[in-house]
Scaffold this active site. Structure first.
Site, short mmCIF file in Angstrom:
data_model
loop_
_atom_site.label_atom_id
_atom_site.label_comp_id
_atom_site.label_asym_id
_atom_site.label_seq_id
_atom_site.Cartn_x
_atom_site.Cartn_y
_atom_site.Cartn_z
N ASP A 1 -23.72 -20.88 51.19
CA ASP A 1 -22.86 -22.06 51.04
C ASP A 1 -23.06 -22.68 49.66
O ASP A 1 -24.15 -22.59 49.09
CB ASP A 1 -23.21 -23.07 52.15
CG ASP A 1 -22.13 -24.13 52.29
OD1 ASP A 1 -21.04 -23.98 51.70
OD2 ASP A 1 -22.38 -25.12 53.01
N ASN B 1 -12.47 -20.43 57.80
CA ASN B 1 -12.09 -20.30 56.38
C ASN B 1 -10.63 -19.90 56.19
O ASN B 1 -10.06 -20.10 55.11
CB ASN B 1 -12.99 -19.29 55.64
CG ASN B 1 -14.39 -19.79 55.37
OD1 ASN B 1 -15.33 -19.02 55.21
ND2 ASN B 1 -14.57 -21.10 55.32
C1 FPP Z 1 -19.26 -21.04 50.90
O1 FPP Z 1 -19.04 -21.77 49.73
C2 FPP Z 1 -18.98 -19.66 50.70
C3 FPP Z 1 -17.92 -19.00 51.22
C4 FPP Z 1 -16.89 -19.64 52.06
C5 FPP Z 1 -17.70 -17.59 50.98
C6 FPP Z 1 -18.91 -16.80 50.65
C7 FPP Z 1 -18.44 -15.67 49.88
C8 FPP Z 1 -19.05 -15.07 48.86
C9 FPP Z 1 -20.41 -15.35 48.39
C10 FPP Z 1 -18.33 -14.04 48.11
C11 FPP Z 1 -17.83 -12.89 48.91
C12 FPP Z 1 -18.89 -12.20 49.66
C13 FPP Z 1 -19.12 -10.88 49.63
C14 FPP Z 1 -20.11 -10.30 50.57
C15 FPP Z 1 -18.41 -10.00 48.72
P1 FPP Z 1 -18.03 -22.97 49.80
O2 FPP Z 1 -16.77 -22.53 49.15
O3 FPP Z 1 -17.91 -23.45 51.20
O4 FPP Z 1 -18.77 -24.01 48.90
P2 FPP Z 1 -18.66 -25.59 49.01
O5 FPP Z 1 -19.22 -25.97 50.34
O6 FPP Z 1 -19.51 -26.05 47.87
O7 FPP Z 1 -17.20 -25.94 48.84
#
Ligand code: FPP
Length: 248
Positions: free
Chosen positions: A12, A60
């Site tokens: 996250d 998501n």
């Molecule tokens: C949370 O950050 C992360 C995600 C919703 C996606 C996680 C994905 C990746 C690390 C990239 C793709 C993965 C692979 C395995 C190729 P957020 O966007 O919720 O962050 P925030 O809470 O700060 O908005």
């Protein structure tokens, strides 16, 4: 240092990492993918047998369409690039979640890589994609309902093991350690059944800043935890003495 057999991570903080730098959120996700690659490498070095990464939740799908598309495109290019690396390093790719909701090109490449790496046994890299624990449990209950209706199963015979065997994680052990980055203290619909006895580790570090050193800190803390599984400490000492004696 104690090494978990199964490590699960809620990655996250990509969006915040980018926003703090006045960058588009997608650049946070892109940096997040680089961190995925280094964490996979380090888990191999450490001898972790299974690594589950929460890459995309059922919820998501509700994000702005351009962010969903950008995440799918990152996932697609990650998968295409990774096949050779996975083969070289003996990693088996698995996935949990409602995979049929993924765009066809992604689910096709995912299926292909899962098939091609099925014989690898050094480590399992398990991606949670379009995954939500309540959705997974609902699908398992529907399956059990169908079996009861067909007369293959009696309601009174339904056991915890039968439920576990109908989850997407049926072939995997429960996670020993669950890490969540970015300072949020929530499980967010992730492995609610499987994490019943997982040790939880929360860090303020945002996922794009999560380093090998951060992983080591989490493992050091995990090594200090005493996992009692609902028993008392003395029972565990006794059973570990018994196991040691049995081994001699
Ligand atoms: C949370 O950050 C992360 C995600 C919703 C996606 C996680 C994905 C990746 C690390 C990239 C793709 C993965 C692979 C395995 C190729 P957020 O966007 O919720 O962050 P925030 O809470 O700060 O908005």
């Amino acid at each position: 240092m104690q090494i978990p057999n199964h490590l699960a991570i809620i990655m996250d903080g990509n969006g915040r990492w980018a926003e703090r730098r006045h960058l588009p959120r997608i650049l946070g996700h892109r940096k997040g993918v680089e961190v995925v690659q280094s964490v996979v490498d380090e888990c191999l070095v450490l001898g972790i047998r299974c690594l589950t990464l929460y890459a995309f939740s059922s919820e998501n799908w509700g994000r702005p369409q351009d962010e969903v598309e950008a995440l799918m495109s990152l996932l697609g290019s990650f998968l295409k690039k990774e096949l050779r690396q996975l083969q070289k390093r003996g990693i088996r790719l698995m996935a949990i979640g409602e995979l049929e909701r993924l765009p066809d090109p992604i689910s096709d490449v995912l299926r292909e890589i899962m098939e091609e790496t099925a014989g690898n046994d050094r480590m399992v890299l398990n991606l949670a994609l379009s995954y939500g624990s309540r959705n997974e449990l609902t699908r398992a209950v529907q399956q059990i309902g169908r079996e009861v209706a067909a007369g293959k199963l009696q309601a009174a015979d339904i056991s915890e093991e039968m439920i576990a065997n109908r989850l997407d994680t049926a072939s995997l052990p429960d996670p020993d350690l669950l890490i969540r980055t970015s300072g949020e203290m929530r499980i967010s619909n992730f492995m609610l059944w499987q994490a019943a006895y997982s040790e939880l580790y929360f860090t303020d570090t945002l996922w794009p800043d999560f380093s090998r050193e951060q992983l080591h800190l989490a493992l050091q803390e995990y090594s200090l935890r005493q996992r009692r599984f609902g028993l008392v400490g003395a029972q565990l000492q006794k059973s570990s003495v018994q196991t040691t004696e049995e081994n001699h």
